[in-house]
Design an enzyme around this catalytic site. Structure first.
Site, PDB file in Angstrom:
ATOM      1  N   LYS A 134      46.851  42.339  48.706  1.00 28.71           N
ATOM      2  CA  LYS A 134      46.546  41.309  47.704  1.00 28.71           C
ATOM      3  C   LYS A 134      47.542  41.406  46.542  1.00 28.71           C
ATOM      4  CE  LYS A 134      43.138  44.403  45.575  1.00 28.71           C
ATOM      5  NZ  LYS A 134      41.706  44.739  45.509  1.00 28.71           N
ATOM      6  N   TYR A 188      61.141  46.471  15.735  1.00 26.86           N
ATOM      7  CA  TYR A 188      60.158  45.658  14.994  1.00 26.86           C
ATOM      8  C   TYR A 188      59.207  46.548  14.199  1.00 26.86           C
ATOM      9  CZ  TYR A 188      61.197  41.293  17.484  1.00 26.86           C
ATOM     10  OH  TYR A 188      61.783  40.166  17.968  1.00 26.86           O
TER      11      TYR A 188
HETATM   12  C1  LIG Z   1      41.542  45.981  46.102  1.00 23.72           C
HETATM   13  C2  LIG Z   1      40.535  46.242  47.098  1.00 23.72           C
HETATM   14  C3  LIG Z   1      40.739  47.238  48.078  1.00 23.72           C
HETATM   15  C4  LIG Z   1      41.895  48.207  48.014  1.00 23.72           C
HETATM   16  O1  LIG Z   1      41.607  49.157  46.994  1.00 23.72           O
HETATM   17  P1  LIG Z   1      42.563  50.367  46.635  1.00 23.72           P
HETATM   18  O2  LIG Z   1      41.813  51.114  45.605  1.00 23.72           O
HETATM   19  O3  LIG Z   1      43.811  49.754  46.083  1.00 23.72           O
HETATM   20  O4  LIG Z   1      42.829  51.141  47.858  1.00 23.72           O
HETATM   21  C5  LIG Z   1      39.816  47.331  49.110  1.00 23.72           C
HETATM   22  N1  LIG Z   1      38.722  46.529  49.158  1.00 23.72           N
HETATM   23  C6  LIG Z   1      38.468  45.601  48.221  1.00 23.72           C
HETATM   24  C7  LIG Z   1      37.256  44.758  48.332  1.00 23.72           C
HETATM   25  C8  LIG Z   1      39.347  45.434  47.151  1.00 23.72           C
HETATM   26  O5  LIG Z   1      39.089  44.513  46.213  1.00 23.72           O
END
Ligand SMILES: *Cc1c(COP(=O)(O)O)cnc(C)c1O
Length: 347
Positions: A35, A245
């Site tokens: 994702k 800054y």
């Molecule tokens: C993001 C996510 C994962 C992966 O999680 P990690 O901690 O990055 O391994 C797995 N399942 C769901 C439902 C997620 O939202």
């Protein structure tokens, strides 16, 4: 001006996938979570590398991400979408052979109305209260389960990165109980943290994300990203002169300041300023003053030679170390890496 160079080691991602796969029994499938553009690292090259390493089941957050992944890795892979069957995504599901992880009775009914007979999965809430059907909502659609015929049922742990946290066992028990009513459907509970909790949590298929990309809680991971940026300018700064800054950094010794061509628009979170360093080889050079949008000023007084570039992420300063300086987590550093970097993929 040339900006930063982000180097992404696809071989390390593949090695991390294989190492996480080896932590579970041969009967447990290891999926891959890609994702958010593979945690900011590029869903096409990363998806292709993971497929070559052996991954057959992929997870994304949004249908649009599933489309990009499908275009990169072809028709064979299974692609599940965490957000489920959202209104407006119907065409993407139909055209690109994506599978929603249905998370409400409403999604399940709309899916049946549009796509009865097509593959899907179910997402249950076992205690995180973020996404998924609750036990009573699952009961309300139980009569439709044979028609839905889900290939997979998943849930997500809220505290898997804290092995001692009592909520892990509570969610495991809740998931076991809810899925007892769904015999014969493959089950998935664990992301990276859950894989490390041990076999009780592995079920039929795991869903590692961050561990593939070299982040906590998988501390044995091979580092995946390095980031360096060119020095644009070097200047001497006299005692009492300020830098940046707000004039927050004031030289207390005759200093040499390097100005580097990256900033918060590239994901280098402004809050890390006073706590972080850039590296010249093994030598840490503290950030001097505030992080600007496109530039960072660095105290290089202690270096023997003028550096042509400085490293922001390397084997010493991992995404989690840098995240610590900004009061955040490695996930946020990775997914914030900006679009201005030149990207180099190592095989
Ligand atoms: C993001 C996510 C994962 C992966 O999680 P990690 O901690 O990055 O391994 C797995 N399942 C769901 C439902 C997620 O939202």
């Amino acid at each position: 001006m040339p900006g930063g160079l982000l180097t992404i080691n696809l071989g390390a991602i593949s090695a991390n996938w294989r190492a996480l796969d080896a932590k579970t029994a041969d009967t447990v499938e290891t999926g891959a979570v890609v994702k958010a553009d593979a945690y900011g690292l590029g869903v096409s090259p990363v998806g292709q590398a993971l497929q070559k390493a052996g991954a057959k089941t992929f997870f994304v957050a949004l249908a649009s991400e599933g489309v990009a992944l499908r275009q990169a890795i072809g028709p064979a892979a299974r692609i599940f979408v965490f957000s489920g069957y959202m209104q407006g995504d119907e065409a993407a599901y139909a055209e690109f052979d994506l599978m929603p992880l249905l998370n409400s009775a409403d999604q399940a009914m709309r899916f049946l109305a549009d796509r009865q007979g097509k593959a899907c999965g179910l997402q249950l809430d076992s205690g995180m209260n973020r996404l998924g059907l609750e036990a009573d909502e699952l009961s309300s659609i139980m009569a439709r389960i044979p028609v839905l015929n889900p290939l997979l049922v998943i849930s997500h742990l809220a505290c898997a990165d804290e092995p001692e946290h009592p909520q892990n066992a509570v969610q495991l028990a809740a998931f076991e109980e809810m899925t007892a009513a769904l015999p014969g459907i493959r089950r998935s509970l664990s992301a990276t943290g859950g894989i490390l909790l041990g076999p009780d949590y592995h079920m039929d298929i795991t869903r590692p994300g961050i561990g593939l990309y070299g982040g906590d809680p998988y501390i044995e991971a091979q580092p995946v990203v390095t980031l360096s940026a060119p020095v644009i300018q070097i200047r001497p700064v006299a005692v009492g002169e300020s830098v940046g800054y707000g004039a927050t950094w004031v030289a207390t010794r005759p200093s040499v300041i390097a100005t580097v061509a990256v900033g918060y628009a590239d994901g280098l979170i402004r809050a890390m300023g006073p706590n972080a360093s850039l590296y010249s080889g093994d030598v840490a050079c503290p950030i001097a003053g505030r992080v600007s949008m496109d530039l960072i000023t660095v105290d290089v007084t202690d270096l023997a030679e003028t550096p042509a570039s400085l490293d922001i992420l390397n084997a010493t300063q991992t995404v989690d170390v840098l995240a610590g300086a900004a009061g955040t987590i490695g996930y946020e550093i990775l997914t914030s890496l900006g679009g201005r970097y030149k990207r180099k993929y190592l095989p």
